[in-house]
Design an enzyme around this catalytic site. Structure first.
Site, PDB file in Angstrom:
ATOM      1  N   CYS A  25       0.581  -1.317  -0.213  1.00 59.75           N
ATOM      2  CA  CYS A  25      -0.131   0.041  -0.376  1.00 59.75           C
ATOM      3  C   CYS A  25       0.758   1.086   0.301  1.00 59.75           C
ATOM      4  O   CYS A  25       1.840   1.418   0.690  1.00 59.75           O
ATOM      5  CB  CYS A  25      -0.807  -0.326   0.785  1.00 59.75           C
ATOM      6  SG  CYS A  25      -2.163  -0.719   1.294  1.00 59.75           S
ATOM      7  N   TYR A 195      -8.632  -9.291   6.284  1.00 59.14           N
ATOM      8  CA  TYR A 195      -9.318  -7.975   5.796  1.00 59.14           C
ATOM      9  C   TYR A 195     -10.736  -9.048   5.380  1.00 59.14           C
ATOM     10  O   TYR A 195     -10.170 -10.247   5.303  1.00 59.14           O
ATOM     11  CB  TYR A 195      -8.546  -7.296   4.344  1.00 59.14           C
ATOM     12  CG  TYR A 195      -7.466  -6.431   4.399  1.00 59.14           C
ATOM     13  CD1 TYR A 195      -7.924  -5.755   5.446  1.00 59.14           C
ATOM     14  CD2 TYR A 195      -6.247  -7.015   4.359  1.00 59.14           C
ATOM     15  CE1 TYR A 195      -7.333  -4.173   6.111  1.00 59.14           C
ATOM     16  CE2 TYR A 195      -5.517  -5.794   4.968  1.00 59.14           C
ATOM     17  CZ  TYR A 195      -5.657  -5.196   5.564  1.00 59.14           C
ATOM     18  OH  TYR A 195      -4.688  -4.059   5.749  1.00 59.14           O
ATOM     19  N   GLY A 337       9.388  -7.234   0.091  1.00 56.63           N
ATOM     20  CA  GLY A 337       8.533  -6.149  -0.358  1.00 56.63           C
ATOM     21  C   GLY A 337      10.093  -4.862   0.184  1.00 56.63           C
ATOM     22  O   GLY A 337      10.045  -3.858  -0.456  1.00 56.63           O
TER      23      GLY A 337
HETATM   24  C1  FMN Z   1       4.289  -0.113   3.302  1.00 55.16           C
HETATM   25  C2  FMN Z   1       3.799  -1.511   3.350  1.00 55.16           C
HETATM   26  C3  FMN Z   1       2.634  -1.911   2.712  1.00 55.16           C
HETATM   27  C4  FMN Z   1       2.289  -2.951   2.621  1.00 55.16           C
HETATM   28  N1  FMN Z   1       1.007  -3.730   1.612  1.00 55.16           N
HETATM   29  C5  FMN Z   1       0.515  -4.598   2.007  1.00 55.16           C
HETATM   30  C6  FMN Z   1      -0.703  -4.780   1.121  1.00 55.16           C
HETATM   31  O1  FMN Z   1      -1.175  -4.051   0.177  1.00 55.16           O
HETATM   32  N2  FMN Z   1      -0.937  -5.853   0.553  1.00 55.16           N
HETATM   33  C7  FMN Z   1      -0.271  -7.407   1.198  1.00 55.16           C
HETATM   34  O2  FMN Z   1      -0.603  -8.339   0.927  1.00 55.16           O
HETATM   35  N3  FMN Z   1       0.585  -6.824   1.569  1.00 55.16           N
HETATM   36  C8  FMN Z   1       0.900  -6.123   2.449  1.00 55.16           C
HETATM   37  N4  FMN Z   1       2.405  -5.673   3.167  1.00 55.16           N
HETATM   38  C9  FMN Z   1       2.817  -7.046   3.652  1.00 55.16           C
HETATM   39  C10 FMN Z   1       3.768  -7.059   2.681  1.00 55.16           C
HETATM   40  O3  FMN Z   1       3.627  -7.013   1.117  1.00 55.16           O
HETATM   41  C11 FMN Z   1       4.886  -8.118   2.683  1.00 55.16           C
HETATM   42  O4  FMN Z   1       3.920  -9.297   2.857  1.00 55.16           O
HETATM   43  C12 FMN Z   1       5.457  -8.062   4.119  1.00 55.16           C
HETATM   44  O5  FMN Z   1       6.034  -6.833   4.183  1.00 55.16           O
HETATM   45  C13 FMN Z   1       6.719  -8.481   4.047  1.00 55.16           C
HETATM   46  O6  FMN Z   1       7.472  -8.884   3.658  1.00 55.16           O
HETATM   47  P1  FMN Z   1       8.912  -8.093   3.655  1.00 55.16           P
HETATM   48  O7  FMN Z   1      10.003  -8.683   4.596  1.00 55.16           O
HETATM   49  O8  FMN Z   1       9.625  -8.593   2.804  1.00 55.16           O
HETATM   50  O9  FMN Z   1       9.080  -6.328   3.870  1.00 55.16           O
HETATM   51  C14 FMN Z   1       3.090  -4.123   2.932  1.00 55.16           C
HETATM   52  C15 FMN Z   1       4.338  -3.618   3.547  1.00 55.16           C
HETATM   53  C16 FMN Z   1       4.377  -2.666   4.184  1.00 55.16           C
HETATM   54  C17 FMN Z   1       5.603  -2.679   4.683  1.00 55.16           C
END
Ligand code: FMN
Length: 378
Positions: A25, A195, A337
C-alpha cells in the site's frame, strides 16, 4: 547455478526469475485514483528492478473496501483510466510482468493509513498507525462476516447477508475485467491479514451460524466463491494468485492446517500460486520476531501439503537467503517487500551476487561492471 534465476511459467505468463515484488500500500490515492507522479515513480522503479514479477498494492473492489482514504480502488471508470495510463506508460520502457492485488478491507476498512509505523502497529497517535478513523475524519461503515469489531476502538461491521456477499462477488469480478482491460498481466487476491476474505476464513472474526460460518468448509465458502468469480472473469492465459495466512498467531485464530486445507481448495479451482503470509486478524495476536525468513516454514508446509506453486514472504532480504529458499524446495518464488523499497535495484544486485550472467538493457546496460571501471556499489 542460481535457482533464484530459473525461469518459471505461470499459465501464459513467463517469469525470468523467482523474485516477486510484494504488494505494498502506498496511501497516495485520492477517491481511489492513483497518484500519477507517485505511482509512476513507484511502479516505474518496480519494473526496472530486475524482479521477475511486480504486484501493485491492495486495490479495493468497492469504495467501502478501501483500508484508508489513501488506498487505490478499481471500481469506476476514472480509476480504471488512470491505471490503464500507468500500465501503458511503464510498458513503454519495461516488459517486466505487472500484476495487481484486488481486495476488500472488510472490518478493517475506514482506518488511518500506516504512514509512520516506528511506534508499533497501533500507537497512541492513531493518525500514524492504522487505527480507526473517527467520524469527523470521514469514517464509513465497514462490512464483515459477523458484527464483531476488530478491536475495542473499532467500528462494529455490518454483517453481510447473501445479497451483500453477492454484491461483493460481482465487484471482484468487475474489478477483474477492469484490471484485464488496464493491461495487467495477472491478478492476486488478498485473502490474508484479517481483511474481508480472511475474516470469513478465520474463527476470530467469523461467528456465523449459516452455510458461511462454523466448520472450515463453511468458512471457506465465501472466499472460494469470490476466487471462482475472479477466475471466471479473467482470461484463461492470465495467472491468478491468492495471498493467504499461514497462521493468525492467535490462540483463537487459524493455523497452518487451515491454510493447507484452503490452499488445496484454491488449487482445485484454478489458482496458480499462493503466497503464505500471516497475522493481521486479531489484535491479541502474539507475533514472532521478524527474523530472516520467519514465515518460510509456513510456505513450505503449504507447498508440501498441496503441491501448489508457493511463494514465501517475510524478511527475505539477501540474495543468498532467497536462493536457498528456492534451491531447497521450500517455495517456488520469494516475495520481497521492504528490501525493494530500500534497494530498488535489488534484482540486479542479486544477479551479480549469485554470479548470474544477466544484463540490464538499453541505457542501463552501461552500468554493467564490464563497461564501468568504477564498478557498482557493494
Ligand atoms: C508499506 C507496506 C505496505 C504493505 N501493503 C500490503 C498490501 O497492500 N497487500 C499485502 O498483501 N501486503 C502488504 N504488505 C505486506 C508486504 O507485502 C510483505 O508481506 C511484508 O512487508 C513482509 O515482507 P518484507 O519483509 O519483504 O517487507 C505491506 C507491507 C508494507 C511494509
Amino acid at each position: 547455478m542460481a535457482f533464484l534465476f530459473e525461469p518459471l511459467a505461470l499459465r501464459g505468463l513467463a517469469l525470468n526469475n523467482r523474485i516477486m515484488i510484494s504488494p505494498m500500500c502506498q496511501y497516495q490515492a485520492r477517491e481511489g485514483i492513483i497518484s500519477g507522479p507517485w505511482h509512476r515513480t513507484h511502479v516505474g522503479m518496480m519494473v526496472l528492478s530486475g524482479a521477475g514479477l511486480a504486484v501493485m498494492e491492495a486495490t479495493a473492489v468497492e469504495a467501502a473496501g478501501r483500508i484508508s482514504l489513501g488506498c487505490i480502488g478499481l471500481y469506476n471508470d476514472q480509476q480504471e483510466a488512470a491505471l490503464a495510463g500507468l500500465v501503458a506508460d511503464v510498458r513503454r520502457f519495461s516488459s517486466t510482468p505487472l500484476g495487481i492485488q484486488l481486495g476488500h478491507a472488510g472490518r478493517k476498512a475506514s482506518a488511518y493509513p500506516i504512514l509512520d509505523n516506528r511506534d508499533g502497529m497501533f500507537p497512541a497517535d492513531r493518525s500514524k498507525g492504522g487505527g480507526p478513523l473517527p467520524v469527523e475524519a470521514g469514517a464509513w461503515a465497514p462490512y464483515g462476516p459477523s458484527p464483531v469489531p476488530f478491536d475495542t476502538h473499532w467500528q462494529t461491521p455490518d454483517m453481510l447477508d447473501e445479497e451483500g456477499m453477492g454484491r461483493i462477488k460481482q465487484a471482484f469480478a468487475a474489478s477483474t475485467l477492469r484490471a484485464d482491460r488496464c493491461g495487467f498481466d495477472m491478478i492476486e487476491i488478498h485473502g490474508a491479514h484479517g481483511y474481508l476474505l480472511h475474516s470469513f476464513l478465520s474463527r476470530v472474526s467469523n461467528k456465523r451460524d449459516d452455510a458461511y460460518g462454523g466448520s472450515l468448509q463453511n468458512r471457506m465458502r465465501f472466499p472460494l466463491e469470490v476466487v471462482a468469480a475472479v477466475r471466471g472473469a479473467l482470461p484463461g492465459n492470465k495467472p491468478l494468485g491468492v495471498r493467504i495466512n499461514g497462521s493468525d498467531w492467535s490462540p483463537d485464530g487459524n493455523s497452518i492446517e487451515d491454510a493447507v486445507a484452503f490452499a488445496a481448495e484454491l488449487k482445485g479451482i484454478g489458482v496458480d500460486y499462493v503466497t503464505v503470509s500471516g497475522g493481521g486478524a486479531a489484535p491479541n495476536a502474539i507475533y514472532p520476531r521478524q527474523d530472516p525468513g520467519y514465515m518460510v516454514h509456513l510456505a513450505e508446509a503449504v507447498k508440501r501439503g498441496t503441491g501448489i506453486t508457493t511463494v514465501a514472504v517475510g524478511t527475505i532480504t539477501s540474495p543468498v537467503q532467497a536462493d536457498e529458499i528456492i534451491r531447497s524446495g521450500k517455495a517456488d518464488l520469494v516475495a520481497i517487500g521492504r528490501a525493494f523499497i530500500d534497494h530498488p535495484k535489488w534484482g540486479w544486485h542479486a544477479a551479480r551476487e549469485l554470479g548470474v550472467d544477466w544484463l540490464p538493457t538499453g541505457l542501463q546496460a552501461r552500468v554493467d561492471p564490464k563497461y564501468w571501471p568504477l564498478k557498482a556499489i557493494a
